[in-house]
Enzyme design. Structure first.
Site, PDB file in Angstrom:
ATOM      1  N   CYS A 184       0.307   7.764  23.513  1.00 36.71           N
ATOM      2  CA  CYS A 184       1.380   6.795  23.881  1.00 36.71           C
ATOM      3  C   CYS A 184       1.667   5.508  23.321  1.00 36.71           C
ATOM      4  CB  CYS A 184       0.921   6.978  25.641  1.00 36.71           C
ATOM      5  SG  CYS A 184       1.140   8.492  26.529  1.00 36.71           S
ATOM      6  N   GLY A 208       0.758  -1.278  -0.072  1.00 41.82           N
ATOM      7  CA  GLY A 208      -0.068   0.050   0.019  1.00 41.82           C
ATOM      8  C   GLY A 208       0.743   1.264   0.086  1.00 41.82           C
ATOM      9  N   THR A 265      12.731  -7.563 -10.944  1.00 40.43           N
ATOM     10  CA  THR A 265      11.856  -8.876 -11.063  1.00 40.43           C
ATOM     11  C   THR A 265      10.711  -9.054 -10.291  1.00 40.43           C
ATOM     12  OG1 THR A 265      14.229  -9.657 -11.557  1.00 40.43           O
ATOM     13  CG2 THR A 265      12.426 -11.248 -10.986  1.00 40.43           C
ATOM     14  N   GLN A 296      -8.247  -0.523   2.806  1.00 36.33           N
ATOM     15  CA  GLN A 296      -9.139  -1.117   3.924  1.00 36.33           C
ATOM     16  C   GLN A 296     -10.276  -1.608   3.069  1.00 36.33           C
ATOM     17  OE1 GLN A 296      -8.267  -1.605   7.136  1.00 36.33           O
ATOM     18  NE2 GLN A 296      -6.508  -0.494   6.954  1.00 36.33           N
ATOM     19  N   ASN A 321      -8.465   3.865   7.916  1.00 35.56           N
ATOM     20  CA  ASN A 321      -7.927   2.665   8.832  1.00 35.56           C
ATOM     21  C   ASN A 321      -8.302   2.803  10.236  1.00 35.56           C
ATOM     22  OD1 ASN A 321      -6.090   4.839   8.090  1.00 35.56           O
ATOM     23  ND2 ASN A 321      -4.689   3.783   9.481  1.00 35.56           N
TER      24      ASN A 321
END
Lengths: 125, 397
Positions: B333, B73, B245, B187, B153
């Site tokens: 955190c 992605g 490749t 997503q 997401n």
């Protein structure tokens, strides 16, 4: 240990020491980390030049919960001079270390302690 | 180790399913040939890649030549944005995106700012939706690319991509050129329509490990005629747009995983929506002052993002980890940065709520029992942290 926390940190998180607030305290320190939003309150009772009791409340990450908890153990019974000498690094050491990005938790606790002691001194004058 | 592991972090990554692994295995050692070589052994590998490309094209509703295989992605997003931007300088230097994109898009746009591009970061409403009027107002005569993610997401909000793409198409028509529309659809597979014509998109990014395929594999759809400066030189692979490749087993696995997840989309989405709704309503019942982040209905079937007032997300995650539940958080955190998630901040959430978020993303292997286990575990963890929190006491008065 989970996410780089020490065994000592986890025991304090599982069972935080000296929770709550002292009514009519001799000293109180409220400290907030403006960036991450962690909030810590420390209240102390002083007798014969020593901290007879310390209580804490905290909203924050695991590091802050543990730092706040162990701080109350470190200061209880300590003279005011000894308490004033406690540094953020001292709290980190007592916790057997904190992950590098959580060191601010110990700084938050140390700062709340300095405020609580300053509050006490101001009250005496 | 906890006695039971409940994996609720499918937006982060998913396990490779056995059928996918089985499809990939021959391409490691038996059909290991370089697809660019001419002997029979290599032609087996070539057939694998060609078949995979045709399968993906069938699902996207495009020509095989418009399907590019990438490393995932992030590469797809990078190639789409930099590739179009650097190939379009004759028409302008303006790019429009949203403020809740994945960092693969946001940081790429920020990178382009250093090269003289102007970026508009569109705001979103409280549920995370981009407004078509805001998009229309942001487009200028110098706009060369619009990039808006399909589904978020973190909070699962699904954008009205077809409607947004139509706004851009009309503006382009008035300018006498096409303004390419890219969507990060990482997503989306297994949950949303991937037909590029119905969506009206010119570029679309996918990542195989989000749909039970291998890590390090992705897809970038590029509509024929879209200007794209290749980001990697050195060979003729992927029609000279990406040298190197081919990752034959990865490409075969990507296509197989996509076929499977699309075939099961209808039944699996319905099942996940059922689990999601039960999870949201029971969490709200059992944990007072729980807030759902993101749109209530225009939402990925597997996404639950909640904030528990007066507690931090990170210690909740740690408590769940001890109970064997794998989840994630947009909380400061959890990362080296202390800032709350840019997505939750963009919703206009107060910092305390943004810091208190918990993301649970369901998947194929999750059952009603997993939901029950979470419901038996999470309320106590939140209660324990609230008992410690000065904010909880303040809220109770």
């Amino acid at each position: 240990m989970a996410d780089g926390y020490s065994e000592t940190v986890m025991t304090h998180v599982e069972r935080p020491r000296n929770r709550g607030v002292i009514e009519n305290p001799d000293g109180a320190g409220i400290e907030r980390n403006p960036v991450c939003g962690d909030l810590l309150t420390l209240t102390i009772r002083v007798a014969d030049g020593r901290i007879a009791e310390a209580r804490q409340e905290v909203k924050g990450c695991t590091g802050s919960v543990a730092a706040s908890s162990i701080l109350t153990e470190m200061v209880t019974g300590a003279t005011l001079e000894a308490a004033a000498a406690i540094t953020a690094q001292g709290i980190v050491d007592a916790l057997d270390g904190l992950p590098p990005h959580r060191l601010h938790s110990a700084a938050l606790a140390a700062s709340a302690l300095r405020k609580a002691l300053a509050f006490y001194r101001a009250k005496q004058e | 180790m906890p006695s039971r592991i409940v994996y609720l972090d499918h937006a982060s990554t998913t396990p490779v399913r056995p059928e996918v692994l089985e499809a990939m295995l021959p391409y490691f050692s038996e059909r290991f040939g370089n697809p660019s070589s001419i002997y029979g052994l290599a032609q087996d590998a070539r057939k694998g890649v060609d078949g995979a490309r045709a399968a993906v094209a069938g699902i996207l509703g495009c020509r095989p030549a418009e399907v590019m295989f990438t490393s995932g992605g992030s590469e797809s997003d990078n190639t789409a944005i930099k590739g179009v931007a650097f190939a379009s300088r004759q028409w302008g230097n303006h790019i429009v995106t949203s403020s809740i994109e994945h960092h693969a898009v946001l940081h790429t746009c920020q990178f382009l700012e250093k090269f003289g591009f102007d970026i508009t970061y569109l705001p979103v409403d409280a549920d995370g939706l981009v407004g078509p009027d805001d998009l229309a107002a942001a487009l200028t005569a110098r706009t060369v690319l619009v990039s808006i993610m399909y589904a978020n997401n973190e909070i699962g909000t699904v954008q009205p991509i077809a409607e947004l793409a139509e706004v851009v198409r009309r503006r382009g028509k008035a300018l006498g050129r096409v303004i390419p529309f890219h969507t990060d659809a990482v997503q989306a597979p297994g949950a949303l329509d991937l037909n590029v014509d119905r969506l009206g998109v010119d570029l679309l990014s996918l990542s195989a490990h989000k749909f039970y395929g291998p890590k390090g594999c992705g897809v970038l759809y590029v509509r024929r005629g879209t200007p794209l400066l290749p980001q990697q030189q050195g060979g003729s692979q992927e029609r000279f747009r990406r040298a190197g490749t081919e990752n034959t087993p990865g490409i075969v696995g990507t296509a197989r995983a996509l076929e499977l997840v699309v075939a099961e989309q209808e039944t699996e989405s319905a099942r996940l929506i059922g689990l999601r709704e039960r999870l949201i309503s029971r969490l709200s019942e059992r944990i007072p002052r729980t807030r759902l982040n993101g749109h209530p209905t225009l939402r990925l079937p597997n996404n639950v993002n909640v904030s528990f007032e007066a507690v931090e997300g990170e210690p909740v995650l740690l408590g769940l980890d001890f109970a064997g539940v794998c989840a994630s958080s947009g909380s400061a955190c959890t990362s080296a940065s202390l800032e709350p998630s840019h997505v939750l901040s963009a919703l206009g959430l107060p910092a305390d709520i943004a810091h208190a978020s918990l993301r649970l993303t369901l998947g194929r292997e999750n059952t009603e029992e997993d939901v029950q286990y979470l419901l038996a575990t999470l309320p106590d963890i939140v209660a324990r942290l609230r008992a410690l929190s000065p904010l909880a006491r303040a809220a109770q008065g």
